[in-house]
Scaffold this active site. Structure first.
Site, PDB file in Angstrom:
ATOM      1  N   ARG A  16      23.266 -35.989  18.331  1.00  0.00           N
ATOM      2  CA  ARG A  16      24.063 -36.717  19.319  1.00  0.00           C
ATOM      3  C   ARG A  16      24.723 -35.692  20.227  1.00  0.00           C
ATOM      4  NH1 ARG A  16      29.096 -38.364  16.623  1.00  0.00           N
ATOM      5  NH2 ARG A  16      29.991 -36.766  17.954  1.00  0.00           N
ATOM      6  N   HIS A  41      30.957 -39.354  20.035  1.00  0.00           N
ATOM      7  CA  HIS A  41      30.613 -40.517  19.211  1.00  0.00           C
ATOM      8  C   HIS A  41      30.708 -41.788  20.049  1.00  0.00           C
ATOM      9  CE1 HIS A  41      30.497 -43.422  15.983  1.00  0.00           C
ATOM     10  NE2 HIS A  41      31.660 -43.888  16.370  1.00  0.00           N
ATOM     11  N   TYR A  83      35.858 -31.167  16.379  1.00  0.00           N
ATOM     12  CA  TYR A  83      35.181 -30.957  15.097  1.00  0.00           C
ATOM     13  C   TYR A  83      33.843 -30.224  15.151  1.00  0.00           C
ATOM     14  CZ  TYR A  83      33.034 -35.342  16.698  1.00  0.00           C
ATOM     15  OH  TYR A  83      32.414 -36.309  17.450  1.00  0.00           O
TER      16      TYR A  83
HETATM   17  C1  LIG Z   1      31.797 -49.837   7.216  1.00  0.00           C
HETATM   18  C2  LIG Z   1      32.320 -49.062   8.374  1.00  0.00           C
HETATM   19  N1  LIG Z   1      33.104 -47.999   8.140  1.00  0.00           N
HETATM   20  C3  LIG Z   1      33.600 -47.276   9.176  1.00  0.00           C
HETATM   21  C4  LIG Z   1      33.317 -47.613  10.471  1.00  0.00           C
HETATM   22  C5  LIG Z   1      33.859 -46.796  11.648  1.00  0.00           C
HETATM   23  N2  LIG Z   1      32.743 -46.065  12.246  1.00  0.00           N
HETATM   24  C6  LIG Z   1      32.092 -46.524  13.330  1.00  0.00           C
HETATM   25  S1  LIG Z   1      30.743 -45.600  13.706  1.00  0.00           S
HETATM   26  C7  LIG Z   1      31.042 -44.552  12.418  1.00  0.00           C
HETATM   27  C8  LIG Z   1      30.107 -43.420  12.154  1.00  0.00           C
HETATM   28  C9  LIG Z   1      28.696 -43.880  12.028  1.00  0.00           C
HETATM   29  O1  LIG Z   1      27.876 -42.778  11.796  1.00  0.00           O
HETATM   30  P1  LIG Z   1      26.314 -42.928  11.745  1.00  0.00           P
HETATM   31  O2  LIG Z   1      25.946 -44.001  10.768  1.00  0.00           O
HETATM   32  O3  LIG Z   1      25.773 -41.583  11.483  1.00  0.00           O
HETATM   33  O4  LIG Z   1      25.879 -43.453  13.177  1.00  0.00           O
HETATM   34  P2  LIG Z   1      26.098 -42.691  14.581  1.00  0.00           P
HETATM   35  O5  LIG Z   1      27.415 -43.150  15.108  1.00  0.00           O
HETATM   36  O6  LIG Z   1      26.050 -41.235  14.319  1.00  0.00           O
HETATM   37  O7  LIG Z   1      24.968 -43.146  15.446  1.00  0.00           O
HETATM   38  C10 LIG Z   1      32.185 -44.916  11.728  1.00  0.00           C
HETATM   39  C11 LIG Z   1      32.733 -44.191  10.554  1.00  0.00           C
HETATM   40  C12 LIG Z   1      32.503 -48.750  10.666  1.00  0.00           C
HETATM   41  N3  LIG Z   1      32.192 -49.177  11.901  1.00  0.00           N
HETATM   42  N4  LIG Z   1      32.024 -49.444   9.615  1.00  0.00           N
END
Ligand SMILES: Cc1ncc(C[n+]2csc(CCOP(=O)(O)OP(=O)(O)O)c2C)c(N)n1
Ligand SMILES: Cc1ncc(C[n+]2csc(CCOP(=O)(O)OP(=O)(O)O)c2C)c(N)n1
Ligand SMILES: [Mg+2]
Ligand SMILES: [Mg+2]
Lengths: 321, 383, 383, 321
Positions: free
Chosen positions: C269, C273, C282
């Protein structure tokens, strides 16, 4: 025909699977062995492996899988072996099952049914005896029904399966087999969202549901009071009309449930009566409930459960206050 | 493939394809089903320890038999026996140390006895008497009834040991069914990240109630799941007590050094799931008979015979001892003071909040007023 | 080892030990980071399809840029960009068929556009306008905001397709972070047992918000987790659009034939985020720079040049097209009818229960009485 | 010193980690990046990697891991990034965290804290805006607090960390940074289980908590009524004493919360008032709450949230009924 509650459930599953081939059932130990309470006995033999399936020990996948199947057009009826094992799948209810139709603006829907035996009184292990209907009744989009008779068990489950929205059917396992009653052979629906008046009366309104109906009816009989006894049958959507009309007539009310008192569904009933019938009340509404503790292990569970004497004392207080 | 090593582990197949066929997990066995073994594989245990293992397995078996009988007489709520899994339960438990924690699921009584739990308390547990859990906790034991739900606790407690620099591990006991739960996944993955001293001991007894292992997962072994967490796994013949001991000792040592491990103990539940279950509804006798031929006690007997140790074993004397121990435990359990209403409220909080205090006071007053309530409260079964 | 084959897969090592070192997952690449490739590895796509892939990647990038700008102007709530993951998003989406379902998590806009979602609706989505979800559902698309929570739905819907004998699959889009959730574990394991036509497409973009992949799991790849479910996995270079396309096409085919698959698309990415995030807190710039050198569009450009197809690409014209499309979409989104109070209640149930009907009626009456309430209700940001 | 709510939380974490080395904090994105709301900013730098840890995206492991650490003797303070992501870990609360002490008859305990931002009003995505305090408040063994001021945020979190039992701290994220207020520099506890009277009055009692305190106070001010305004602060164990005494004095009550109405915690308050002060009531108790629907997506959330005009109308109804 004369049926137990569990027999009536089995009967409803047979009829609905017969009538609609989109209905399929699954859960832990429901196919090969017919379910730990035999609620699904004979279904695998009758409808085959495709429509009657043993799943892995995966409550998240069972509830979420049911939601996915329902979105796709099926009518899944999933079993959670004991309601104490529904919490692992709580998120699937909150986050998906209850809001598929809402989220997609009616484009999809989630007509799934989750059946689960609930409540104490069968001398089972920890977590096998809880009653969290208050929690599930607070989730918008989820319907929650609790039959207490064989007739309602069949009719409400039939209605739940045909309902276009997700329905949680909480089955009072303590009375699964404790008596038989007349159940129509043909299929029929008991309407979701309608309480039943089990006994008309004028002195006070007594409201209960599930296994607690029976100690409640017994207490009323023991005291010989002219109580109107309401079986709520549906937790959500609530039939506040029936409750409120009854209280308007009697001016007094007692609620009996086995869930913990604080935040239990009894408080919502009191709130509804407050909203619409406060000025009719001649006395505070009494709640005879489980205590605000976890359901004790089996050696103590009968201390926890409301029993006729406790209910009688409650009735007396309501009548004399 | 790329200068800065960001695509690591990329020296594998160009296809990037992976399947369980790429991984043959094998099986740790010391004493083969036919009783043969290579002496150099035998763990370095003293003769009395080798005999001790037999004694414990026989204790497990006898305890289970007695408990099933007790339940049939209506003196227990229900009971889940370890029949057929004696080598798995005892071999693993024997490798644990006193300071270790053991959070289990109920089908590992002998491992708990090895950690010092009196038999009485296991009887009390199955009678649904709260104090049983206190006696377990005193010895760093707990049974989680919600299948798989304890794995995150295991990881948390092991993390605590790690922070403390403690000389101990937490052993998680769970089954093949449990392996499908989200809690087990999250607990193991997190332990891997932490490097926490946890040993995940999975008794794959081929069934979760009626559900056979093939319907639990498409994976051919649960040990291979370790790969997905970047931790190590061992697949061991769970009916070979020496092999289980060795696997557990190895896993325990690795865990203590910061590498949590998953041990899959391949065994078979010869009895019913619990006394409420009827296995004839879902499995056939020939399968049971096949596994009966792999009886862990028989196999170990043949090992002891080969080692010339069988003469040290006085089978009847052990049985008598164990039965006496059980009789005493049962008597102690029967004498256990009757339940009291306060117990429901006790210990929910360090200090009981006023509203709960009031519930208790009112309930006690009610019981005074209405002693007929005891007609409903009086214990139906023992316990 | 044993006559009746019950200890299967036991021809492996006697130690029964297994570790990720026993498995080298490899990496599917077609166009290497330096632009080299073997012609025979290139998927059989027509020239116009090969050009199309570029166009879609540029669309993804442009859409993301425009959205970030829109958010900075206060015209979106927040936004999660796919910057850096264009090959992963487009290569995978391009392999899906019209009838396929795609349940995702938000960072796969281009794959949804490929399934026919108008840009307008993605703008509406990030403005928090409910109808966006309807437009998605019409095209068998859904975004699950609770990370990982949709995988059981994926399995359920795929199971439905299986029962129907449908010619389609369900594609799950999720991230490395999601892989740690219990829901993902249960969904994948159950799909394996069912043999349901699901493709689990995991974009491992190295971060879950601020949490790097090394803290997400000790496993070196997520593809290897497939082994634990007895399904097949592919690890693919997610910045190589042809490789991703190939992996996804392969996985789709296998899934349709009853073998669900897990595809790990290794990417990065490059942006934040979401627009609420600040990656400088970070991760360091050198890492970003390293990955910038692996820009998926650049790599694919070099491929198209080698193939003599670059001349077919009119970069400026594509940009203009996409920007025009975005402008039109934005205008449509801006013109989108204002929210109405009924929407809150609509569609919660097939039929609104009386108490909710009453809540709605009362609320409308209140709004009539107290138009000053709109001072609090009026949309603060656009959307 | 002048602090926002989120600043006060950060401050409490600093002090308690300073004071007790068994305190450690973890959750998603709380270490390296200081938390998505910066509530844990600076803690990793100060206390190091061992005591401030980023976890995998694993709510089950976070809550269950906290319970395990607490059983072992630590004082974990875990963050769930948004309260909408606590449901995946619901089972760990119900099945373990809330009943470790009870199950082990006091041999073990689980002094853990779960902090989680809750409530609507920040224009976030789906599931980021829910208020399930009614659900958590129904679980025996779990304490639930909801601060609404910087002072309470610090004091209640401090008390929660020192509390021998599990505490869920629901932080009203809408007002995380909306104002600063005086917060003592030294550490102190605000007692768990005690409501605060924000404004004394005699005409009616208005009870609220969390972010809804502010529209509530504003409505009271707009109308110029002599309301007694109670900030509940703790959902469980409930300070029914303060509520009941106030209603006995005023004879009228209004409850404001943003959770859905049916089965929301407001109903328990009504039930308590019914129990102990029914005969003092001059009018039905009003509830101004969220509707019985999921919190709408961000474009509609301000329709959903109680606002001063809605609360004013409620007050007027209570006063004139
Ligand atoms: C169950 C849950 N916990 C926490 C969050 C908050 N949150 C939103 S996106 C994210 C990270 C997601 O990481 P990843 O699965 O690697 O997807 P990316 O954003 O990197 O595409 C978090 C912790 C959430 N939406 N749902
Ligand atoms: C979460 C949960 N779901 C269902 C049950 C009911 N149940 C009790 S034991 C069991 C099977 C457990 O199988 P396994 O993990 O293989 O252990 P085994 O009984 O074979 O030792 C089930 C389904 C439960 N206790 N907890
Ligand atoms: Mg098993
Ligand atoms: Mg990621």
């Amino acid at each position: 025909m004369q049926e137990t509650i569990v027999g009536a459930i089995n009967d409803a599953l047979h009829s609905e699977m017969d009538a609609d081939e989109r209905v399929l059932i699954f859960g832990e130990d429901i196919a090969e062995s017919g379910g730990v309470f035999r609620a699904t006995d004979g279904l695998k033999e009758r409808f085959g492996d495709d429509r009657v399936l043993d799943t892995p020990l995966s409550e998240i996948a069972i509830v979420g899988g049911a939601a996915g199947l329902a979105m796709y057009g099926y009518r899944p009826v999933a079993e959670i072996q004991f309601s104490g094992f529904l919490p692992p799948a709580f998120d699937q209810l909150v986050t998906h099952a209850s809001r598929i139709r809402w989220r997609t603006r009616g484009e999809w829907s989630a007509p799934l049914v989750i059946r689960t035996p609930y409540g104490a009184g069968v001398k089972a292990l920890e977590h096998h005896s809880e009653s969290l209907e208050g929690v599930y009744g607070h989730l918008p989009g989820l319907k929650v029904v609790v039959p207490s008779t064989p007739r309602d068990a069949k009719g409400l489950l039939t209605a739940a399966i045909r309902d276009p929205d997700p329905v949680l059917v909480m089955e009072p396992k303590q009375i699964y087999r404790s008596f038989r009653d007349e159940v129509p052979e043909e299929s029929y629906e008991e309407p979701i969202g309608e309480a039943a008046i089990r006994r008309e009366g004028s002195e006070l309104s007594v409201i209960s549901w599930g296994a607690m109906m029976y100690p409640t009816l017994q207490a009323v009989e023991n005291l010989g009071v002219d109580a109107e006894v309401i079986d709520l049958r549906t937790i959500s959507p609530l039939d506040d009309e029936t409750v409120v009309e009854s209280v308007k007539k009697t001016g007094r009310a007692l609620i009996v449930h086995e869930a913990a008192r604080t935040g239990g569904f009894g408080s919502e009933l009191i709130a509804c009566i407050n909203d619409r019938a406060l000025m009719y009340l001649k006395a505070p509404i009494e709640r005879i409930t489980g205590f605000d503790v976890p359901v004790p292990l089996l050696s103590m569970e009968d201390y926890y459960l409301p029993n006729p004497p406790r209910i009688e004392e409650g009735i007396k207080r309501v009548l004399t206050a | 493939m790329d200068e800065d090593g960001m695509y690591e582990t990329s020296i594998g197949p160009q296809s990037g394809r992976v399947s369980q066929n790429d991984l043959d997990v094998g099986l740790l066995q010391i004493v083969e089903p036919d009783g043969s073994y290579a002496s150099e594989e035998v763990p370095a245990l003293h003769d009395d320890q080798l005999c001790d293992l037999y004694r414990w397995m026989l204790l497990e078996r006898t305890f289970d038999e007695r408990m099933v009988k007790l339940q049939r007489r209506g003196e227990l709520g229900t009971f889940g026996s370890g029949y057929g899994q004696e080598a798995s339960i005892i071999g693993s438990g024997y490798a644990l140390k006193d300071e270790d924690w053991l959070l289990g699921m109920g089908r590992e009584a002998g491992a708990m006895f090895l950690q010092g739990l009196p038999m009485r308390d296991m009887i009390l547990f199955w009678r649904g008497i709260e104090d049983a859990n206190r006696e377990m906790a005193k010895r760093n034991l707990m049974i989680a009834i919600s299948i798989g739900s304890h794995l995150p606790l295991v990881t948390g407690a092991a993390w605590g040991m790690q922070l403390d620099g403690a000389d101990s591990v937490v052993a998680a006991y769970f089954g093949d069914g449990a392996s499908s739960t989200g809690a087990v996944h999250e607990g193991m993955n997190f332990a891997g990240v932490l490097g926490a001293p946890a040993v995940f001991f999975c008794q794959n007894n081929q069934y979760a109630i009626s559900t056979p292992f093939e319907k639990q997962t498409q994976a051919r072994s649960l040990a291979q799941r370790a790969v997905g967490y970047g931790i190590d796994g061992i697949r061991v013949d769970g009916n070979d007590v020496l092999a289980v001991y060795k696997a557990m000792a190895e896993a325990r040592e690795a865990a203590q050094a910061g590498s949590p491990m998953l041990v899959e103990s391949l065994t078979y539940r010869l009895g019913a799931h619990t006394t409420s279950d009827d296995p004839t509804r879902y499995r056939d006798r020939t399968e049971e008979a096949q596994w009966k031929r792999r009886d862990p006690l028989d196999r170990y007997e043949s090992f002891l015979r080969s080692e010339g140790l069988w003469s040290e074993i006085n089978h009847e004397a052990i049985l008598e001892d164990v039965n006496n121990e059980f009789d005493a435990a049962l008597q102690a359990a029967d004498e256990y003071e009757p339940r009291h209403v306060d117990e429901m409220f006790d210990y929910l909080y360090a200090e009981l909040p006023p509203s709960l205090q009031q519930q208790l006071v009112e309930f006690k007053a009610f019981l005074e007023d209405r002693p007929d309530a005891y007609d409903y409260i009086d214990q139906r079964a023992k316990g």
